[in-house]
Design a protein around this motif. Sequence first.
Motif, short mmCIF file in Angstrom:
data_model
loop_
_atom_site.label_atom_id
_atom_site.label_comp_id
_atom_site.label_asym_id
_atom_site.label_seq_id
_atom_site.Cartn_x
_atom_site.Cartn_y
_atom_site.Cartn_z
N LYS A 30 0.83 -1.21 0.00
CA LYS A 30 0.00 0.00 0.00
C LYS A 30 0.86 1.26 0.00
N ALA A 62 -2.22 -8.94 -4.85
CA ALA A 62 -1.21 -8.29 -5.69
C ALA A 62 -1.08 -9.06 -7.00
N TYR A 76 0.91 -3.65 -6.29
CA TYR A 76 -0.33 -3.42 -5.54
C TYR A 76 -1.51 -3.32 -6.50
#
Length: 79
Positions: A30, A62, A76
């Motif tokens: 993140k 992911a 991400y």
Amino acid sequence: MKTHYLKAEFNVGKNGITENLIKDIKEKLKKKKMIKIKFLPSIIKGRDKDALFHQLAKETNAKIIKKIGFTIVLKYEGH
């Protein structure tokens, strides 16, 4: 996308893919959006390396963008 400059943020070792590892990887993804993770040969021995890579990607929400030997780069996905 250049990934060679990334340093491995995590090593997956004898404990394997644990809940704490997943939590830590999610937090790092993140923040950084893309991270490199190294699997130690001891965890791969006698197992399907690609299955382990995909398990980790799935559990961390992911996408695998690169695989090199025992190392993967995850991106991400924003979930």
